[in-house]
Design a protein around this motif. Structure first.
Motif, PDB file in Angstrom:
ATOM      1  N   MET A   1     -13.062 -23.340 -36.672  1.00  0.00           N
ATOM      2  CA  MET A   1     -13.360 -23.718 -38.062  1.00  0.00           C
ATOM      3  C   MET A   1     -14.837 -24.098 -38.182  1.00  0.00           C
ATOM      4  SD  MET A   1     -11.534 -26.641 -40.312  1.00  0.00           S
ATOM      5  CE  MET A   1     -12.344 -27.435 -41.668  1.00  0.00           C
ATOM      6  N   GLU A   2     -15.455 -23.622 -39.237  1.00  0.00           N
ATOM      7  CA  GLU A   2     -16.849 -23.983 -39.489  1.00  0.00           C
ATOM      8  C   GLU A   2     -16.885 -25.222 -40.369  1.00  0.00           C
ATOM      9  OE1 GLU A   2     -20.103 -22.435 -39.179  1.00  0.00           O
ATOM     10  OE2 GLU A   2     -19.244 -21.487 -37.399  1.00  0.00           O
ATOM     11  N   PHE A   3     -17.666 -26.167 -39.959  1.00  0.00           N
ATOM     12  CA  PHE A   3     -17.795 -27.365 -40.778  1.00  0.00           C
ATOM     13  C   PHE A   3     -19.129 -27.298 -41.499  1.00  0.00           C
ATOM     14  CE2 PHE A   3     -15.251 -28.375 -37.094  1.00  0.00           C
ATOM     15  CZ  PHE A   3     -14.093 -28.820 -37.703  1.00  0.00           C
ATOM     16  N   ASN A   4     -19.068 -26.786 -42.734  1.00  0.00           N
ATOM     17  CA  ASN A   4     -20.365 -26.643 -43.382  1.00  0.00           C
ATOM     18  C   ASN A   4     -20.506 -27.398 -44.696  1.00  0.00           C
ATOM     19  OD1 ASN A   4     -18.514 -24.896 -44.355  1.00  0.00           O
ATOM     20  ND2 ASN A   4     -19.546 -23.063 -43.542  1.00  0.00           N
ATOM     21  N   SER A   5     -19.442 -28.117 -45.077  1.00  0.00           N
ATOM     22  CA  SER A   5     -19.637 -28.929 -46.270  1.00  0.00           C
ATOM     23  C   SER A   5     -20.401 -30.177 -45.851  1.00  0.00           C
ATOM     24  CB  SER A   5     -18.302 -29.297 -46.905  1.00  0.00           C
ATOM     25  OG  SER A   5     -17.911 -30.588 -46.524  1.00  0.00           O
ATOM     26  N   ASN A   6     -20.795 -30.958 -46.809  1.00  0.00           N
ATOM     27  CA  ASN A   6     -21.624 -32.100 -46.474  1.00  0.00           C
ATOM     28  C   ASN A   6     -20.806 -33.328 -46.094  1.00  0.00           C
ATOM     29  OD1 ASN A   6     -23.871 -30.582 -46.888  1.00  0.00           O
ATOM     30  ND2 ASN A   6     -24.014 -31.109 -49.060  1.00  0.00           N
TER      31      ASN A   6
ATOM     32  N   GLN B   1     -13.244 -33.593 -43.370  1.00  0.00           N
ATOM     33  CA  GLN B   1     -12.930 -32.175 -43.558  1.00  0.00           C
ATOM     34  C   GLN B   1     -11.604 -31.810 -42.879  1.00  0.00           C
ATOM     35  OE1 GLN B   1     -16.167 -29.321 -43.145  1.00  0.00           O
ATOM     36  NE2 GLN B   1     -17.607 -31.014 -42.965  1.00  0.00           N
ATOM     37  N   ILE B   2     -11.388 -32.372 -41.709  1.00  0.00           N
ATOM     38  CA  ILE B   2     -10.133 -32.067 -41.002  1.00  0.00           C
ATOM     39  C   ILE B   2      -8.957 -32.762 -41.685  1.00  0.00           C
ATOM     40  CG2 ILE B   2      -8.906 -32.245 -38.799  1.00  0.00           C
ATOM     41  CD1 ILE B   2     -11.606 -32.019 -37.407  1.00  0.00           C
ATOM     42  N   MET B   3      -9.186 -33.982 -42.168  1.00  0.00           N
ATOM     43  CA  MET B   3      -8.127 -34.683 -42.923  1.00  0.00           C
ATOM     44  C   MET B   3      -7.714 -33.847 -44.130  1.00  0.00           C
ATOM     45  SD  MET B   3      -9.358 -38.628 -42.992  1.00  0.00           S
ATOM     46  CE  MET B   3      -8.149 -39.189 -44.198  1.00  0.00           C
ATOM     47  N   ASN B   4      -8.708 -33.312 -44.843  1.00  0.00           N
ATOM     48  CA  ASN B   4      -8.402 -32.508 -46.025  1.00  0.00           C
ATOM     49  C   ASN B   4      -7.599 -31.270 -45.665  1.00  0.00           C
ATOM     50  OD1 ASN B   4      -9.593 -34.268 -47.781  1.00  0.00           O
ATOM     51  ND2 ASN B   4     -11.589 -33.219 -47.771  1.00  0.00           N
TER      52      ASN B   4
ATOM     53  N   MET C   1      -9.671 -27.122 -32.774  1.00  0.00           N
ATOM     54  CA  MET C   1     -10.717 -27.239 -33.787  1.00  0.00           C
ATOM     55  C   MET C   1     -12.121 -27.217 -33.177  1.00  0.00           C
ATOM     56  SD  MET C   1      -8.846 -27.504 -36.448  1.00  0.00           S
ATOM     57  CE  MET C   1     -10.002 -27.966 -37.707  1.00  0.00           C
ATOM     58  N   LYS C   2     -12.180 -27.280 -31.859  1.00  0.00           N
ATOM     59  CA  LYS C   2     -13.464 -27.368 -31.147  1.00  0.00           C
ATOM     60  C   LYS C   2     -14.300 -28.560 -31.618  1.00  0.00           C
ATOM     61  CE  LYS C   2     -13.838 -22.367 -30.495  1.00  0.00           C
ATOM     62  NZ  LYS C   2     -12.866 -22.339 -29.378  1.00  0.00           N
ATOM     63  N   VAL C   3     -13.641 -29.671 -31.698  1.00  0.00           N
ATOM     64  CA  VAL C   3     -14.396 -30.886 -32.014  1.00  0.00           C
ATOM     65  C   VAL C   3     -14.072 -31.946 -30.963  1.00  0.00           C
ATOM     66  CG1 VAL C   3     -14.398 -30.436 -34.494  1.00  0.00           C
ATOM     67  CG2 VAL C   3     -12.618 -31.878 -33.506  1.00  0.00           C
TER      68      VAL C   3
ATOM     69  N   THR D   1     -13.061 -37.555 -32.667  1.00  0.00           N
ATOM     70  CA  THR D   1     -13.009 -37.223 -34.092  1.00  0.00           C
ATOM     71  C   THR D   1     -11.558 -37.042 -34.533  1.00  0.00           C
ATOM     72  OG1 THR D   1     -15.129 -36.091 -33.852  1.00  0.00           O
ATOM     73  CG2 THR D   1     -13.867 -35.621 -35.847  1.00  0.00           C
ATOM     74  N   ILE D   2     -10.772 -36.335 -33.721  1.00  0.00           N
ATOM     75  CA  ILE D   2      -9.354 -36.127 -34.039  1.00  0.00           C
ATOM     76  C   ILE D   2      -8.610 -37.465 -34.040  1.00  0.00           C
ATOM     77  CG2 ILE D   2      -7.231 -34.965 -33.342  1.00  0.00           C
ATOM     78  CD1 ILE D   2      -9.415 -33.050 -34.268  1.00  0.00           C
TER      79      ILE D   2
END
Lengths: 233, 273, 122
Positions: free
Chosen positions: C1-6, C12-15, C42-44, C48-49
C-alpha cells in the motif's frame, strides 16, 4: 536504562571540514530510527563512529551503556554501504565466519533469508552483482540476533526487485526487542518503517522526532518534509 | 585470534601454494638442467646463480603478498569486516603476524626439504645424508642451529611488525589513500632510527653472553668475530661459538613488544577508515 | 500500500480497516491479522500496527483477547454507527468538493434528485 544509543556533543572534524557538528541523540530500545539526509550530510560518518571504524574528535558515544569497543561490536550488527566481505570467499565461508565470530548468529535464519533472496551458499562473493551483494550482506546482518542493527543505505543503487526483497526482509526480520538504525536518502521507499526520524544536514541534526507525530504536526509525509529541508534537488 | 588466523590462511593459501608450486618446479628445472649440462666447469656457478635468483624471487613474492594483505585491511573495503569483528587490536595484529610467520616458515621448510630430496635424486654418486649432517655438524653445533633459527624467526617478526607499524602510522597520519605509499618512507626512517639506537646501545653496554659456556664477556674479549646477523646474533666463525649482546637482545625484544602494542593501539584506537 | 495522503500512516491504516468493517468485508467477530503479519503485509513498522490496534480498540471497533488476537467488535450498534460516520464523512466530502466546483446547496439537491431518478429508471 532505556536508551540503546546515547550520543552526547559528538563532533567529528577532518583536516578541512567538519563532518559532524555537536550531535546529540538518544535512541530508545525497540525503535526503528531513520537517519535521513543527502550524501555528504554526515550519515555515514555517524554510523562509522557507532561501529568503531571512525573515532570522534570530541563528544561521547555509548551503546548499551558501553563505549564503542569489542563489547559493542559484538552487540551491533552492521551493514556497511559497501561490499565488506573478503573477495576470496564463497557465501558458505561468509556464513562460517559469522558463525565463528558472532555467537548470536542464527544459521537456520540465514538459510531462510538466502532462499528468500534467491542466493545459494556455493556462490562466489567475487561474482555477485551489486544487488546480490546488498542482499547477501543484509541476510548475514539480519541473521544475527543483535541488540542493535545498523543499516547504512540498504537500498541505495539496487534494482526495484532487489529493493522490495530487501525491504521485506527488514520488516520480516525486525525483532521488537532490538533496535535498528537505518540511514537513507531514499525516503519514499523506507519512511513507513521508521518510528523515529532524524534529519541530518551538514553534520547537524536539523529536525528529529516521532515519524507519525511529525506527519500529524506538519500534515505531510516524511518525504515531503525531507524535500522541504533539503530542497527539491 | 585463532579464528581470524583460520580465515587469513583460507584467504591466502591458494596464492601462496601457487608460489610454492612454481618454485618447486623451477628448482626441479634447475637440478635437471644442472645434471644435463655438459659443461662441468660452469656447473656450480650456474646452479648457485639460479638457486639464489629463485629463492630471492620467492621470498620477495611471498613477502610482498603478505605485506599487501595487511595494507589491504587498511585501505580496502575488507577492513569494514575485519575492524568490526569483536576483536581487539592485539588479536588482529597477532593473527596477521602469526599467519605471515607461518607462511614463511612453511615455504622455507618445504623448499629446504625439497632440495634435500632433489639432491638425493639427482646426485650422481651415492649420497649419504648422515655424511652431510656430520659434515654440517662439524662446522656448527645443533645448539647453534636452534639459536640461529630462533634468532632468524625473531628478526623476521621484528621486520614484519615494523612494516605493519609503519603502515598503520601512515594510515593514521595521512587520510588520503593516494599517498598511502608513504608508509615506506616511514618504514625507512624508523628502521634507520631503530638501528642507530641499537648501535648506541651496543656501544654503551658491550656485554656479551656466550651460549656455549654460559659466561658473560665484554666486547674486547671478542677479538675475532666476523659475521654479524642484524647485530643481534654474532657468529665467531673461527671458534664456532655464539655470543649474544645482552643489551642488544633486550632492546630487540622490547622493540618487538612496543611495535606490536603500538600497531595494535593504532588500529584499535586511531585508524579512521 | 502506498501512503501518500498527508495523514499519519496509522490513521491511513485505521481508515482502511474501518472501510472494510463498514463495507462488510470484515464482519463482527472476525479475527484481524497479528501485528507482525499485518506489518509484513502493509510493509510498515510493527509499532505502527500496534498503534492502529490500540486506537481502534479505544474507539471500541475491535477488542483484544489475551493470547488469542484482535477481533472486530460484535456490537452491531457500533458497526452501524461506524457506517453512519463513514456516510457522513462521504457526504461532507461530497458537499465540499461540489462547493469547490461552485455548486450551491439548491443546485446540488436538484442534481442529486435528477441522478436518483435516472438510477431508478434503469
Amino acid at each position: 536504562m532505556s536508551n540503546i544509543v546515547e550520543i552526547n556533543n559528538l563532533t567529528k572534524k577532518y583536516a578541512n571540514k567538519t563532518a559532524l557538528d555537536n550531535v546529540n541523540l538518544n535512541i530508545e530500545r525497540g525503535k526503528v530510527v531513520g537517519i535521513l539526509g543527502p550524501n555528504g550530510s554526515g550519515k555515514t560518518t555517524l554510523i562509522k563512529i557507532l561501529t568503531g571504524l571512525l573515532r570522534q574528535t570530541s563528544g561521547e558515544v555509548l551503546i548499551d551503556g558501553n563505549k564503542v569497543g569489542v563489547k559493542t561490536k559484538s552487540a551491533v550488527s552492521y551493514l556497511p554501504d559497501r561490499n565488506f566481505l573478503y573477495k576470496w570467499m564463497r557465501i558458505e565461508d561468509a556464513c562460517h565466519m559469522y558463525k565463528d565470530f558472532y555467537t548470536d548468529f542464527d544459521e537456520a535464519k540465514f538459510n531462510e533469508l538466502l532462499a528468500f533472496m534467491n542466493l545459494n551458499r556455493s556462490m562466489k562473493i567475487d561474482s555477485l552483482s551489486k544487488g546480490m551483494h546488498e542482499k547477501l550482506n543484509l541476510a548475514l546482518v539480519l541473521s544475527r540476533n543483535a541488540k542493535l542493527y545498523i543499516l547504512d543505505e540498504p537500498i541505495a543503487g539496487v534494482d526495484p526487485v532487489a529493493r522490495d526483497q530487501i525491504l521485506d526482509a527488514i520488516i520480516n526480520n525486525y525483532n521488537e526487542d532490538s533496535s535498528m538504525i537505518i540511514t537513507t536518502h531514499l525516503v519514499r521507499d523506507m519512511e513507513s518503517m521508521f518510528d523515529e526520524v532524524v534529519f541530518l544536514k551538514d553534520g547537524q541534526i536539523v529536525l528529529t522526532g516521532n515519524a507519525e507525530a511529525l506527519r500529524e504536526e506538519k500534515a505531510k509525509q516524511i518525504e515531503e518534509i525531507y524535500k522541504e529541508i533539503f530542497g527539491e534537488g | 585470534m585463532v579464528k581470524l588466523m583460520k580465515y587469513e590462511i583460507k584467504g591466502t593459501y591458494k596464492i601462496l601454494l601457487g608460489i610454492l608450486a612454481l618454485v618447486l618446479i623451477l628448482i626441479t628445472g634447475i637440478y635437471m638442467y644442472s645434471r644435463d649440462s655438459s659443461n662441468f666447469l660452469n656447473f656450480g656457478a650456474i646452479f648457485m646463480t639460479l638457486s639464489v635468483l629463485v629463492l630471492f624471487g620467492t621470498s620477495l613474492a611471498t613477502f610482498l603478498y603478505i605485506v599487501s594483505s595487511f595494507k589491504n585491511e587498511l585501505y580496502e573495503d575488507r577492513g569494514y569486516l575485519t575492524f568490526t569483528l569483536p576483536l581487539t587490536g592485539n588479536q588482529i595484529v597477532g593473527a596477521k603476524l602469526l599467519v605471515a610467520m607461518f607462511w614463511f616458515f612453511i615455504l622455507g621448510l618445504a623448499i629446504f626439504l625439497y632440495n634435500l630430496m632433489m639432491i638425493s635424486i639427482f646426485s650422481t654418486s651415492e649420497f649419504d645424508f648422515s655424511e652431510l649432517f656430520k659434515a654440517v655438524g662439524q662446522v656448527v653445533s645443533v645448539k647453534e642451529i636452534i639459536i640461529g633459527v630462533i634468532g632468524g624467526i625473531f628478526n623476521l617478526a621484528n621486520f614484519f611488525i615494523l612494516i605493519y607499524f609503519s603502515m598503520a602510522l601512515g594510515r593514521v597520519t595521512f587520510r588520503n589513500k593516494k599517498i598511502g605509499g608513504l608508509w615506506f618512507v616511514i618504514f625507512l626512517v624508523l628502521s634507520g632510527l631503530l638501528a642507530f639506537i641499537q648501535v648506541q646501545i651496543i656501544e654503551l653496554f658491550p656485554y656479551y653472553f656466550d651460549i656455549n659456556t654460559f659466561k658473560m664477556g665484554t666486547m674486547e674479549e671478542l677479538y675475532n668475530f666476523e659475521i654479524s646477523i642484524g647485530n643481534e646474533v654474532s657468529i665467531s666463525s673461527e671458534t664456532g661459538i655464539f655470543k649474544l649482546n645482552i643489551a642488544s637482545s633486550i632492546y630487540n625484544i622490547i622493540e618487538l613488544i612496543v611495535l606490536y602494542l603500538g600497531t595494535a593501539y593504532l588500529i584499535e584506537k586511531k585508524i579512521d577508515l | 500500500m502506498e501512503f501518500n495522503s498527508n495523514l499519519p500512516i496509522y490513521i491511513q491504516i485505521m481508515n482502511l480497516i474501518k472501510t472494510k468493517i463498514a463495507s462488510g468485508e470484515l464482519n463482527g467477530g472476525d479475527k484481524l491479522p497479528s501485528v507482525r503479519e499485518f506489518s509484513k503485509e502493509m510493509k510498515v513498522n510493527p509499532n505502527t500496527i500496534q498503534r492502529v490496534y490500540q486506537e481502534l480498540e479505544r474507539e471500541k471497533l475491535v477488542f483484544t483477547q489475551r493470547g488469542m488476537g484482535t477481533f472486530v467488535t460484535e456490537d452491531t450498534d457500533i458497526i452501524k454507527n461506524l457506517k453512519k460516520d463513514r456516510a457522513a464523512e462521504l457526504i461532507n466530502q461530497f458537499f465540499l468538493d461540489m462547493g469547490s466546483l461552485g455548486f450551491r446547496i439548491d443546485a446540488i439537491k436538484k442534481m442529486v434528485s435528477e441522478w436518483t431518478n435516472k438510477e431508478e429508471s434503469i
